[in-house]
Write an enzyme that holds these catalytic residues in place. Structure first.
Site, PDB file in Angstrom:
ATOM      1  N   HIS A 147       0.850  -1.187   0.000  1.00 16.76           N
ATOM      2  CA  HIS A 147       0.000   0.000   0.000  1.00 16.76           C
ATOM      3  C   HIS A 147       0.888   1.240   0.000  1.00 16.76           C
ATOM      4  O   HIS A 147       1.894   1.292   0.701  1.00 16.76           O
ATOM      5  CB  HIS A 147      -0.905   0.033   1.240  1.00 16.76           C
ATOM      6  CG  HIS A 147      -1.743   1.274   1.312  1.00 16.76           C
ATOM      7  ND1 HIS A 147      -2.944   1.385   0.643  1.00 16.76           N
ATOM      8  CD2 HIS A 147      -1.549   2.464   1.944  1.00 16.76           C
ATOM      9  CE1 HIS A 147      -3.450   2.595   0.869  1.00 16.76           C
ATOM     10  NE2 HIS A 147      -2.632   3.261   1.648  1.00 16.76           N
ATOM     11  N   ARG A 186     -14.962  11.377   7.065  1.00 14.95           N
ATOM     12  CA  ARG A 186     -13.681  12.030   7.354  1.00 14.95           C
ATOM     13  C   ARG A 186     -13.437  13.143   6.352  1.00 14.95           C
ATOM     14  O   ARG A 186     -12.975  14.233   6.711  1.00 14.95           O
ATOM     15  CB  ARG A 186     -12.539  11.026   7.314  1.00 14.95           C
ATOM     16  CG  ARG A 186     -12.412  10.171   8.568  1.00 14.95           C
ATOM     17  CD  ARG A 186     -11.459   9.019   8.341  1.00 14.95           C
ATOM     18  NE  ARG A 186     -10.135   9.475   7.945  1.00 14.95           N
ATOM     19  CZ  ARG A 186      -9.270   8.746   7.240  1.00 14.95           C
ATOM     20  NH1 ARG A 186      -9.598   7.536   6.832  1.00 14.95           N
ATOM     21  NH2 ARG A 186      -8.077   9.224   6.940  1.00 14.95           N
ATOM     22  N   SER A 197      -8.012   2.953   8.820  1.00 18.33           N
ATOM     23  CA  SER A 197      -8.544   2.810   7.466  1.00 18.33           C
ATOM     24  C   SER A 197      -7.658   1.922   6.600  1.00 18.33           C
ATOM     25  O   SER A 197      -8.137   0.990   5.940  1.00 18.33           O
ATOM     26  CB  SER A 197      -8.690   4.197   6.826  1.00 18.33           C
ATOM     27  OG  SER A 197      -9.175   4.094   5.507  1.00 18.33           O
ATOM     28  N   ASP A 202     -15.361   1.167   7.326  1.00 21.61           N
ATOM     29  CA  ASP A 202     -14.439   2.135   6.737  1.00 21.61           C
ATOM     30  C   ASP A 202     -15.102   2.933   5.631  1.00 21.61           C
ATOM     31  O   ASP A 202     -14.816   4.118   5.468  1.00 21.61           O
ATOM     32  CB  ASP A 202     -13.199   1.423   6.183  1.00 21.61           C
ATOM     33  CG  ASP A 202     -12.226   2.397   5.533  1.00 21.61           C
ATOM     34  OD1 ASP A 202     -11.664   3.231   6.269  1.00 21.61           O
ATOM     35  OD2 ASP A 202     -12.054   2.354   4.303  1.00 21.61           O
ATOM     36  N   LYS A 242      -8.364  -2.634   6.027  1.00 22.53           N
ATOM     37  CA  LYS A 242      -8.625  -3.205   4.702  1.00 22.53           C
ATOM     38  C   LYS A 242      -7.584  -4.254   4.333  1.00 22.53           C
ATOM     39  O   LYS A 242      -7.916  -5.291   3.743  1.00 22.53           O
ATOM     40  CB  LYS A 242      -8.673  -2.087   3.658  1.00 22.53           C
ATOM     41  CG  LYS A 242      -9.939  -1.252   3.715  1.00 22.53           C
ATOM     42  CD  LYS A 242      -9.963  -0.132   2.709  1.00 22.53           C
ATOM     43  CE  LYS A 242      -9.071   1.003   3.104  1.00 22.53           C
ATOM     44  NZ  LYS A 242      -9.431   2.296   2.516  1.00 22.53           N
TER      45      LYS A 242
END
Length: 454
Positions: free
Chosen positions: A84, A170, A185, A163, A189
């Site tokens: 990520h 947010r 968050s 989320d 995931k």
């Protein structure tokens, strides 16, 4: 059981929430039994008062458990990996890394996102390829991983539904930049993917979420700690994000650059990120005995053509016709037989001679965003053909009037003000007065277990 207003008041007053209290809040968010204004109030309380490490870990775990958690065959144990990035300009690393990892016998269920604001999204880039389907069910993901070894897909409806609610609020409540909320968050995931190992590319610099290395390292530590608390071997790479990654920005152009990289023609900075992130994953899974060997394995998968074959197979498995996939992956491919070409291309030229000292990636991204390469709100259509190619590199000597940027655009055309902004993003210095020094793209690597920084 305490009421939601009681929990908001407790966090507002700076007190730590218990495991049961965080469970109560996340369950209410998931089941839609909490008012939207109450959820917003809790997000603001967390933003202002923060969370302890223990609270953040519980928040992450409860978010992960709010929906389905993926499961994989026992034979894949220890080899299910993902990466990520916290977002950058020209960041097409996933398109090269996922197939390279698959070529090294890993399974890569890469769940990616769309672009928002100046940051490009991996899903948008892939959707510039006609037929590429990013919407896959869990059974379809399993099928693609079994046959190919990697897939790049969007978040399924049942994956971390808490989320989905919190992320949207947010943005609406200006609480995006909160360490525990960012951590929850991202890691929830990835935890729901049931990974063996995860590597995070945490960016810092002018075009990143965090502008300096100190704050980026704090985020990296939070992410690594939360990931490991879920039983996922997690590491973070801290990398500089001031200019752009590679030479291209924009969806179709980044697909072309990714394909060229998979054919062995990639820019050095992109390959450095691909081999470092991939090398860390191969080391954490035991496929490689150390980082150096891991980087070599990833590099050989790319330069040897195995990663390109995996990318072609992934395209076909996710809806692209065989003919289209073969054309894109062929040597000397005419990419614009498949990908949309912009209506207009113009080249910007240097206004003086000198050394390329800096190129402001954030400025470049903002202009391209306004020309349609990105979106300002969820669901907005983007123009895949809009983008820019750098024709010069940092540290390069250029003469006056030489082309340094090729701009691809549709309608609207860039305004004189936008053209001036682009021109001002290039910083030249005389050879005598230049301050340019080549700096390492990767600054630190934060590993699990020992939290050792290489």
């Amino acid at each position: 059981m305490q009421s939601i207003p009681d929990l908001i008041a407790k966090k507002r007053d700076g007190k730590a929430l218990s495991t049961e209290e965080i469970q109560t809040f996340i369950n209410a968010v998931t089941n839609k039994t909490v008012q939207e204004c109450q959820t917003g109030a809790m997000l603001m309380a967390i933003y202002l008062k923060g969370m302890t490490v223990a609270e953040t870990q519980v928040l992450t775990r409860e978010m992960m458990s709010s929906g389905e958690v993926m499961s994989w065959p026992d034979a894949w144990a220890g080899h299910v990996v993902d990466k990520h990035s916290t977002g950058g300009v020209g960041d097409k690393v996933s398109l090269v890394l996922a197939p390279a990892l698959a070529a090294c016998n890993c399974k890569v269920p890469m769940i990616s996102g769309r672009g928002l604001a100046h940051t490009g999204g991996t899903l948008d880039k892939l959707e510039s390829i006609p037929g590429f389907n990013i919407q896959q069910t869990q059974s379809e993901i399993l099928e693609v991983l079994t046959s190919v070894g990697c897939c790049i897909v969007g978040q399924t409806e049942m994956l971390v539904p808490a989320d989905r609610v919190l992320y949207a609020l947010r943005d609406a409540t200006s609480t995006v930049d909160s360490l525990p909320l960012i951590t929850g968050s991202i890691i929830s995931k990835k935890g729901a993917e049931s990974l063996s190992a995860l590597v995070l590319d945490v960016k810092f610099g002018r075009a990143a979420l965090y502008k300096d290395l100190v704050n980026a390292r704090e985020l990296a530590q939070s992410l690594v700690t939360a990931g490991n608390s879920l039983g996922v071997r997690t590491a973070a790479v801290l990398s500089s994000m001031n200019s752009i990654i590679g030479r291209c920005v924009g969806n179709s152009l980044e697909v072309i650059e990714s394909l060229e990289t998979l054919k062995g023609n990639g820019p050095d900075d992109l390959m450095e990120l691909v081999t470092t992130l991939g090398g860390v994953l191969l080391m954490m899974t035991g496929v490689a005995s150390n980082l150096s060997e891991g980087k070599t394995r990833i590099s050989e998968a790319v330069t040897g053509g195995e990663a390109l074959s995996k990318f072609q197979a992934m395209m076909e498995a996710q809806g692209v016709t065989k003919e289209t996939a073969q054309l894109l992956c062929s040597e000397n491919a005419d990419y614009y037989q498949v990908l949309r070409k912009s209506k207009t291309c113009i080249e910007l030229k240097t206004q003086e001679r000198g050394v390329v000292e800096d190129i402001d990636g954030l400025c470049l991204a903002h202009v391209l965003h306004k020309l349609g390469a990105g979106r300002s709100r969820t669901g907005e259509r983007i123009k895949h053909s809009v983008g820019a190619e750098l024709l010069v590199a940092l540290g390069e000597n250029v003469s006056e009037g030489s082309p340094w940027l090729r701009l691809h655009y549709e309608t609207p055309a860039p305004t004189p003000e936008q053209m001036a902004q682009l021109q001002n993003s290039l910083v030249l210095a005389s050879e005598e007065n230049t301050n340019y020094q080549k700096r390492d793209l990767v600054q630190d690597i934060l590993l699990p277990a020992t939290n050792h920084i290489l």
